[in-house]
Design an enzyme around this catalytic site. Structure first.
Site, PDB file in Angstrom:
ATOM      1  N   ASP A  34       0.844  -1.190   0.000  1.00 53.58           N
ATOM      2  CA  ASP A  34       0.000   0.000   0.000  1.00 53.58           C
ATOM      3  C   ASP A  34       0.878   1.238   0.000  1.00 53.58           C
ATOM      4  O   ASP A  34       1.901   1.270   0.689  1.00 53.58           O
ATOM      5  CB  ASP A  34      -0.900  -0.011   1.241  1.00 53.58           C
ATOM      6  CG  ASP A  34      -2.022   0.999   1.156  1.00 53.58           C
ATOM      7  OD1 ASP A  34      -1.737   2.214   1.190  1.00 53.58           O
ATOM      8  OD2 ASP A  34      -3.183   0.572   1.055  1.00 53.58           O
ATOM      9  N   ILE A  35       0.514   2.260  -0.777  1.00 55.29           N
ATOM     10  CA  ILE A  35       1.336   3.470  -0.845  1.00 55.29           C
ATOM     11  C   ILE A  35       1.145   4.361   0.381  1.00 55.29           C
ATOM     12  O   ILE A  35       1.910   5.296   0.591  1.00 55.29           O
ATOM     13  CB  ILE A  35       1.073   4.283  -2.136  1.00 55.29           C
ATOM     14  CG1 ILE A  35      -0.384   4.752  -2.207  1.00 55.29           C
ATOM     15  CG2 ILE A  35       1.459   3.483  -3.367  1.00 55.29           C
ATOM     16  CD1 ILE A  35      -0.635   5.765  -3.312  1.00 55.29           C
ATOM     17  N   ASN A  91     -12.832  -3.165   2.592  1.00 52.07           N
ATOM     18  CA  ASN A  91     -13.722  -2.014   2.674  1.00 52.07           C
ATOM     19  C   ASN A  91     -14.653  -2.098   1.476  1.00 52.07           C
ATOM     20  O   ASN A  91     -14.194  -2.158   0.342  1.00 52.07           O
ATOM     21  CB  ASN A  91     -12.925  -0.707   2.644  1.00 52.07           C
ATOM     22  CG  ASN A  91     -11.993  -0.582   3.837  1.00 52.07           C
ATOM     23  OD1 ASN A  91     -12.319  -1.015   4.926  1.00 52.07           O
ATOM     24  ND2 ASN A  91     -10.846   0.015   3.622  1.00 52.07           N
ATOM     25  N   GLY A  97     -15.002   3.436   3.434  1.00 52.27           N
ATOM     26  CA  GLY A  97     -13.629   3.836   3.160  1.00 52.27           C
ATOM     27  C   GLY A  97     -13.035   3.289   1.881  1.00 52.27           C
ATOM     28  O   GLY A  97     -11.858   3.498   1.616  1.00 52.27           O
ATOM     29  N   HIS A 104     -10.293  -5.396  -3.113  1.00 54.13           N
ATOM     30  CA  HIS A 104      -8.947  -5.630  -2.609  1.00 54.13           C
ATOM     31  C   HIS A 104      -8.997  -5.908  -1.123  1.00 54.13           C
ATOM     32  O   HIS A 104      -9.757  -5.293  -0.388  1.00 54.13           O
ATOM     33  CB  HIS A 104      -8.014  -4.449  -2.912  1.00 54.13           C
ATOM     34  CG  HIS A 104      -8.503  -3.113  -2.460  1.00 54.13           C
ATOM     35  ND1 HIS A 104      -9.517  -2.439  -3.117  1.00 54.13           N
ATOM     36  CD2 HIS A 104      -8.122  -2.322  -1.437  1.00 54.13           C
ATOM     37  CE1 HIS A 104      -9.729  -1.280  -2.519  1.00 54.13           C
ATOM     38  NE2 HIS A 104      -8.902  -1.186  -1.479  1.00 54.13           N
TER      39      HIS A 104
END
Length: 118
Positions: A34-35, A91, A97, A104
């Site tokens: 995750d970035i 989510n 969110g 994912h």
């Protein structure tokens, strides 16, 4: 069978059009960091085919969610967090969110995770 969507960020990652820090790739899924990590280990696991959310993927009945869960566990094992515990979060919908509408699973671990979250 679902297809890719040209306007979907995650479909572009699957196609190799957008770079990502990929930690696992199978015939069914791609997993990448995750970035904006929310834990020391924060990896997203996505199906290669486009499904908007967990409900759509589950309704497809093609074992999509099984593949995501299986590969999430493999990521957790490779990252060294399977034995101590990890969280797998989906989510579903903007109110929960979800910001990228390609299903994912978030694999989170590497520190204590409080319950309830958020």
């Amino acid at each position: 069978m679902a297809t890719s969507r040209p306007d979907c960020l995650f479909c572009k990652i699957v196609a190799g059009e957008v770079p990502a820090d990929v930690v696992r790739a199978t015939d069914d899924t791609v997993a990448f960091r995750d970035i904006n990590p929310q834990a020391p280990t924060h990896v997203l696991v996505i199906p290669r085919d486009h499904y908007a959310d967990a409900g759509e993927a589950a309704r497809a009945g093609a074992g999509v969610m099984d593949a995501v869960a299986r590969d999430a566990h493999e990521v957790a094992a490779a990252e060294g967090i399977a034995a101590s515990g990890y969280r797998l979060v989906f989510n579903t919908g903007a109110g929960a969110g979800q910001t990228v509408f390609h299903v994912h699973g978030h694999v989170l671990g590497g520190r204590g995770l409080q319950w309830p979250p958020g």
